[in-house]
Design an enzyme around this catalytic site. Structure first.
Site, PDB file in Angstrom:
ATOM      1  N   HIS A 139      83.681  41.904   1.395  1.00 59.10           N
ATOM      2  CA  HIS A 139      82.351  43.184   2.207  1.00 59.10           C
ATOM      3  C   HIS A 139      81.533  41.802   3.808  1.00 59.10           C
ATOM      4  CE1 HIS A 139      79.064  45.967   1.721  1.00 59.10           C
ATOM      5  NE2 HIS A 139      79.648  46.504   1.127  1.00 59.10           N
ATOM      6  N   HIS A 140      81.112  43.003   4.253  1.00 55.28           N
ATOM      7  CA  HIS A 140      80.272  42.796   5.551  1.00 55.28           C
ATOM      8  C   HIS A 140      79.022  42.588   4.817  1.00 55.28           C
ATOM      9  CE1 HIS A 140      79.113  42.446   9.679  1.00 55.28           C
ATOM     10  NE2 HIS A 140      80.182  43.525   9.718  1.00 55.28           N
ATOM     11  N   ALA A 141      78.426  42.900   4.027  1.00 51.72           N
ATOM     12  CA  ALA A 141      76.855  42.624   3.451  1.00 51.72           C
ATOM     13  C   ALA A 141      77.087  40.769   3.077  1.00 51.72           C
ATOM     14  CB  ALA A 141      76.411  42.806   1.820  1.00 51.72           C
TER      15      ALA A 141
END
Lengths: 465, 465
Positions: A139-141
């Site tokens: 995830h880009h988070a």
């Protein structure tokens, strides 16, 4: 034992919906070491799955409850299940790259569930050439695309005989430092895997000012180079279906074109994309009269950009490049792109620190800013697509004796930006990873054929090859 | 265009969490028709994927918003993506049933995302014996396990030469009626796929009364047969990880044991489970002194149960059966099980209509009632596991020429009930599908070996085979 989620990561989480999963992907191809037995891939899978201790980054998941006052926080997964995150898959016959890309497209289409740590890795067998594929999804988070690839590379070595190397998600002692003649791979502090610049932008407390500057920057009002992008099929709302395709070319072929024409490697990469997109849109009878505009993140040295990145190295800015898709001649397109890139870089170097920071954050986080910029449904998109070129290691690397023979990025299409092209270089070759919305960008894989045609056309025009 | 979700379906949706996905599964094995080409499985996959029109049941997904006043409703998926729901997968080498069960275990572990219609189908190739596997996964809010299997069977035919048959999720004219000498497969009205009884219970407006009756019924206070189940490793909180294993045996072998001992086929099935569980728990040094209790759904004719099912056929009640796992001798266990089953059926026939309805709903929906009954963490579980035996078609069936050679159910473990055994018969064989929590029920696949051992032991004890 919860911990706060920084604002950028929260933004990625909240921007996500079924049509815009916010994960980056990587596809890596390995060649089995000599003497590998029939159980080799299974053993590789098990070695990746059965790690003693998982790094904290890969153990946490987002959580929101009344007890956290409705705020999203990170919470460690007390029931972490390695079998869920590390998987062993196989390709249907005949096991061509077409089947591999189909599997990656499907895996890349599905959102990561927030109730578990936000990553997956798939060890894939069944390629007819006997190679092992590794598709990872993060995830880009947690990480940005560049950091995700670096993280994967951080467990590789230039030593083909070295064994006992950890999986990228294993906790433990500092990563293997690569030896040999290539540039050293950066050691990644696992706590800080999202890009230094995004973090810097946050540290500067910029949200409001950032958005205002971006509105100007992205429309080139801050720049000497002012132009607008046409409407294309790439600039519409997308669905959650993805199509991924990738291919690589020898860097020397592209460099040869650059030398003969006085252009850079990056110019040639842009010209390949330009010619391929032109041919692709012509086939669909959808080529606009005015040239497409690409947003291209570029490296700037710290002095030029007035700001140092947290890594102490180069900061990244973004340049708007006219792709000259209106010109019929490959040589004309290459020259026009070279000029546009030059003009963009000069404009960038005249920008203020905050402006560059804003452009940079845009490069790192287009998808989080898209809703702010109201890219959906706008009449004139600020640009038509993002083309990134991320340099990678120059020499061959290995994981426990398996030689990495190719590495391809899968990126994040967003509403208004249905196609993403990310290039990365490795061991003398440059890979083009194309990620698009399967519905909005039909037959995306045809772009690969057009890319190859464009290399040949550029070679012919340059009198090389 | 939203539509209401009935209370039972809402219950299944709300009871769901990462540790308790609420979908049922089915695994079907097909033999390719003679003369099938190398592209046969891909063509089968494409035929299943590319249907003209999807039935409404398979197009809707749960949706909640301010506009629906926070209520869950069904909403049609306007961006339905067949590629997301129908998938082509392959097994890692060597393609044994072990690899197939591993893949099914993994697929069965993952929750269906509410943002899309609640089903998936996987056409799986790579079995070393050349068979094609079909794993399907459907949310319990759409169908119950029995209806799911019937739905799949409703598109089959006894005619091996018939072609042009639809996928189970295709909308269209009434399903193929099976010909030949076997019993006709029921035609399923796609609008009413959850069991008639669950719907009847709702129609009777029972929620409060139902729960009160269940509290009595499940503790056998309403029944002449009163006993308590011991605590076992099966009766604890579970995780979201699943393990599935399955095997089938010739019905004639089991019937032979029944004839020689004066017991029913169902008694022999229970005795196999009893002996296998005893051996399994002994290996783990976890066998309780007192016998385990199974909840067994049984068929009752309409007259006996005082209520007719909406199908006009048999209603289903539930009997608590002592599994005699404390007895060392297989023949003793079979006899004790036979007696316990008889006593349970007699007790059931003396129950009132509402009590049977309550027991029946429990059989249909143990997982939705579990939270109400506070099965989690209770000292004495009302029973230790659910064992169902669902009769299927007696003759060979085909889908577009591919012969169905085996069909195996995957069920839903819940907190407090970590193991589920569901049996189904088809074409002269009876299949045992074991679904468990991978962490709570270690090495679940060993039960298959113990089941085979128990058949042999029962044959020896009965003097047959």
């Amino acid at each position: 034992m919860v911990s706060p989620i920084d604002p950028t990561a929260t933004g990625f989480l909240l921007a996500e919906n079924r049509n815009m999963p916010m994960h980056v992907g990587g596809l890596q191809l390995f060649e089995k070491p000599e003497g590998a037995g029939p159980e080799y891939i299974r053993e590789m899978y098990e070695a990746m799955r059965d790690v003693d201790e998982i790094a904290p980054l890969f153990l946490k998941h987002p959580y929101r409850s009344v007890r956290t006052a409705g705020q999203l926080v990170w919470k460690p997964d007390l029931q972490f299940d390695a079998h869920h995150h590390v998987r062993h898959s196989a390709l249907p016959a005949p096991g061509r790259y077409r089947e591999l890309f189909e599997l990656c497209s499907r895996l890349h289409s599905t959102r990561l569930a927030w109730e578990r740590p936000l990553w997956e890795a798939h060890v894939i067998e069944g390629l007819e050439d006997g190679r092992v594929a590794l598709y990872t999804k993060t995830h880009h988070a947690l990480v940005d695309g560049v950091s995700a690839m670096r993280l994967l590379q951080s467990v590789l070595t230039t030593d083909p005989d070295r064994r006992g190397m950890p999986a990228p998600w294993a906790a433990g002692p500092p990563r293997a430092r690569s030896g040999g003649d290539g540039p050293s791979l950066p050691e990644i502090p696992v706590q800080a895997l999202r890009s230094a610049l995004a973090l810097t932008a946050e540290a500067a407390g910029l949200p409001g000012a950032l958005v205002r500057t971006l509105h100007k920057g992205v429309r080139n009002e801050t720049s000497a180079v002012s132009f607008h992008a046409p409407r294309t099929i790439f600039n519409q709302s997308i669905t959650g279906a993805r199509r991924f395709a990738a291919e690589d070319w020898p860097i020397d072929r592209l460099r040869g074109i650059g030398k003969a024409t006085g252009t850079t490697l990056n110019d040639v990469v842009m010209a390949m994309c330009s010619g391929a997109i032109r041919a692709y849109l012509l086939e669909l009878d959808a080529l606009p009269d005015t040239p497409l505009v690409a947003m291209v993140p570029v490296g700037l040295n710290a002095k030029q950009s007035h700001i140092a990145s947290a890594e102490g190295g180069n900061a990244v800015g973004a340049v708007m490049v006219q792709l000259a898709t209106d010109l019929a001649d490959p040589a004309d397109r290459l020259r026009a792109i070279h000029d546009s890139m030059q003009a963009g870089k000069e404009a960038l170097s005249s920008m203020t620190q905050v402006q560059i920071l804003a452009m940079s954050a845009l490069g790192q986080a287009p998808m989080i800013l898209a809703p702010l910029l109201r890219m959906q449904g706008i009449v004139r998109p600020p640009y038509n697509l993002i083309i990134s070129n991320v340099p990678g290691p120059r020499t061959a690397h290995y994981w426990n004796g398996a030689r990495l023979v190719g590495t391809y990025p899968l990126s994040i299409p967003i509403n208004g930006m249905a196609l993403n092209i990310t290039c990365t270089s490795y061991d003398g070759r440059i890979a083009f990873g194309l990620t698009g919305c399967r519905r909005t960008v039909p037959h995306l894989q045809r772009l690969l054929v057009h890319l190859e045609d464009e290399v040949a056309a550029l070679e012919k025009a340059a009198g090389v090859g």
